[in-house]
Every structure is written in C-alpha cells, then in structure tokens.
Scaffold this motif. Structure first.
Motif, PDB file in Angstrom:
ATOM      1  N   UNK A  54      20.947 -36.738 -13.299  1.00  0.00           N
ATOM      2  CA  UNK A  54      19.880 -36.036 -14.016  1.00  0.00           C
ATOM      3  C   UNK A  54      20.473 -35.055 -15.026  1.00  0.00           C
ATOM      4  N   UNK A  55      21.508 -34.342 -14.610  1.00  0.00           N
ATOM      5  CA  UNK A  55      22.179 -33.391 -15.490  1.00  0.00           C
ATOM      6  C   UNK A  55      22.743 -34.083 -16.726  1.00  0.00           C
ATOM      7  N   UNK A  56      23.451 -35.175 -16.508  1.00  0.00           N
ATOM      8  CA  UNK A  56      24.052 -35.896 -17.634  1.00  0.00           C
ATOM      9  C   UNK A  56      22.984 -36.449 -18.574  1.00  0.00           C
ATOM     10  N   UNK A  57      21.899 -36.998 -18.005  1.00  0.00           N
ATOM     11  CA  UNK A  57      20.827 -37.560 -18.832  1.00  0.00           C
ATOM     12  C   UNK A  57      20.177 -36.473 -19.682  1.00  0.00           C
ATOM     13  N   UNK A  72      13.452 -32.297 -28.726  1.00  0.00           N
ATOM     14  CA  UNK A  72      12.842 -31.953 -27.442  1.00  0.00           C
ATOM     15  C   UNK A  72      12.482 -33.267 -26.752  1.00  0.00           C
ATOM     16  N   UNK A  73      12.996 -33.491 -25.550  1.00  0.00           N
ATOM     17  CA  UNK A  73      12.673 -34.739 -24.850  1.00  0.00           C
ATOM     18  C   UNK A  73      11.186 -34.809 -24.509  1.00  0.00           C
ATOM     19  N   UNK A  74      10.608 -36.000 -24.626  1.00  0.00           N
ATOM     20  CA  UNK A  74       9.205 -36.172 -24.231  1.00  0.00           C
ATOM     21  C   UNK A  74       9.153 -36.528 -22.742  1.00  0.00           C
ATOM     22  N   UNK A  75       7.948 -36.658 -22.218  1.00  0.00           N
ATOM     23  CA  UNK A  75       7.758 -36.917 -20.785  1.00  0.00           C
ATOM     24  C   UNK A  75       8.455 -38.210 -20.380  1.00  0.00           C
ATOM     25  N   UNK A  76       8.368 -39.212 -21.222  1.00  0.00           N
ATOM     26  CA  UNK A  76       9.009 -40.491 -20.922  1.00  0.00           C
ATOM     27  C   UNK A  76      10.531 -40.342 -20.870  1.00  0.00           C
ATOM     28  N   UNK A  77      11.092 -39.580 -21.803  1.00  0.00           N
ATOM     29  CA  UNK A  77      12.542 -39.334 -21.801  1.00  0.00           C
ATOM     30  C   UNK A  77      12.969 -38.621 -20.518  1.00  0.00           C
ATOM     31  N   UNK A  78      12.155 -37.681 -20.085  1.00  0.00           N
ATOM     32  CA  UNK A  78      12.502 -36.873 -18.915  1.00  0.00           C
ATOM     33  C   UNK A  78      12.399 -37.654 -17.609  1.00  0.00           C
ATOM     34  N   UNK A  79      11.513 -38.635 -17.563  1.00  0.00           N
ATOM     35  CA  UNK A  79      11.369 -39.439 -16.353  1.00  0.00           C
ATOM     36  C   UNK A  79      11.046 -38.584 -15.147  1.00  0.00           C
ATOM     37  N   UNK A  80      11.876 -38.659 -14.101  1.00  0.00           N
ATOM     38  CA  UNK A  80      11.605 -37.885 -12.884  1.00  0.00           C
ATOM     39  C   UNK A  80      11.813 -36.386 -13.081  1.00  0.00           C
ATOM     40  N   UNK A  81      12.290 -35.998 -14.255  1.00  0.00           N
ATOM     41  CA  UNK A  81      12.403 -34.576 -14.592  1.00  0.00           C
ATOM     42  C   UNK A  81      11.230 -34.123 -15.463  1.00  0.00           C
TER      43      UNK A  81
END
Length: 152
Positions: A57-60, A70-79
């Motif tokens: 998760x950290x690396x992603x 800014x990452x979107x919800x899809x980019x963040x996945x389980x985050x």
C-alpha cells in the motif's frame, strides 16, 4: 537461526526438535520431492503478512503521489478512505506509514503500524463530515473565541 534442515520423516521421529526449532523462530523441513517448507510461530507469520500488506500500500500510494496528481478513489483502491485528504496530507501519511513500517519490523510487533493506521482512519472519518472539517482545518480568527470562566 541455524541452517539445520529437517527431513519430512523428522516430523514423526524428531517432532519435539522440529517444534522447538519452530518455536525459536523457524524450522525448515525438506519434503520428499525436494520442496523446502518452513514452520514458524503464527504471530511471526501475521507480522510478516501485515508488513507486506502495508508495504505494498505504501509503495502504491507513494508511486501515485510522485505523479503529482491527487489519486482518485479508483487509484486508491482499498485505501479509498484516504480520499478526504489533500496531496500534502497524503504525503504526510506516506511518511508516517513508512516510519510505522520500520518500527513494526524493528519491534517485531504491529503495534506502531496499527496505531498509525487507526489514527489516520479516525482523522479521515472526522474530516469527512463538513462541519468537523471546517472546525478542524478551517480558518479561525480571535472573534471565534470567547473567554470562559470557571464554573461556580
């Protein structure tokens, strides 16, 4: 940790030695087909699984932030619970997560990691509420405060 490798027959003939090696951290058993199997305390396995999970998760997230978007919800996945934070907050989370991962590995305990994730999740839930968000990160002036006297 020694380089002792047990044979599969040792599981029957020397089971106490195999179990003792496992209790001490690691027991290697060579299967009949040559496959190397490892026995270790379940607590150690859980630690390694959690460190691996949060390291991915950290690396992603670190990779997403390096792209300066800014990452979107899809980019963040389980985050996806991090979606309420801006880029600066996300960078701070990445740094905190890195430090917690180092501490968890060094301490051989997930306590620092668990506390880090819990604190950030609580903050995310608070910031999700518009009123709380305005109180926590909104601008304030001296007019927003009043003097409070001790109750009589």
């Amino acid at each position: 940790m020694t380089d002792l490798i047990f044979q599969s027959s040792d599981l029957a003939n020397k089971r106490t030695e195999v179990l003792e090696a496992a209790r001490e951290g690691l027991a290697r058993v060579r299967d009949k087909d040559g496959t190397s199997l490892v026995m270790l305390p379940e607590r150690r396995l859980r630690l390694l699984q959690e460190i691996a999970r949060w390291s991915r998760a950290h690396m992603r997230l670190d990779d997403l932030l390096r792209r300066d978007a800014i990452p979107n919800v899809s980019d963040l996945g389980d985050l996806a619970w991090l979606r309420v934070f801006d880029a600066d907050d996300l960078r701070e989370f990445v740094e905190d997560l890195h430090n917690a991962l180092v501490a968890a590995h060094s301490d051989e305990d997930t306590l620092a990691l668990d506390e880090c994730i819990k604190a950030w999740r609580i903050t995310a839930r608070q910031i999700e509420d518009p009123l709380r968000r305005s109180v926590l990160i909104g601008k304030s002036t001296s007019d927003d405060y009043i003097e409070v006297h001790e109750p009589q």
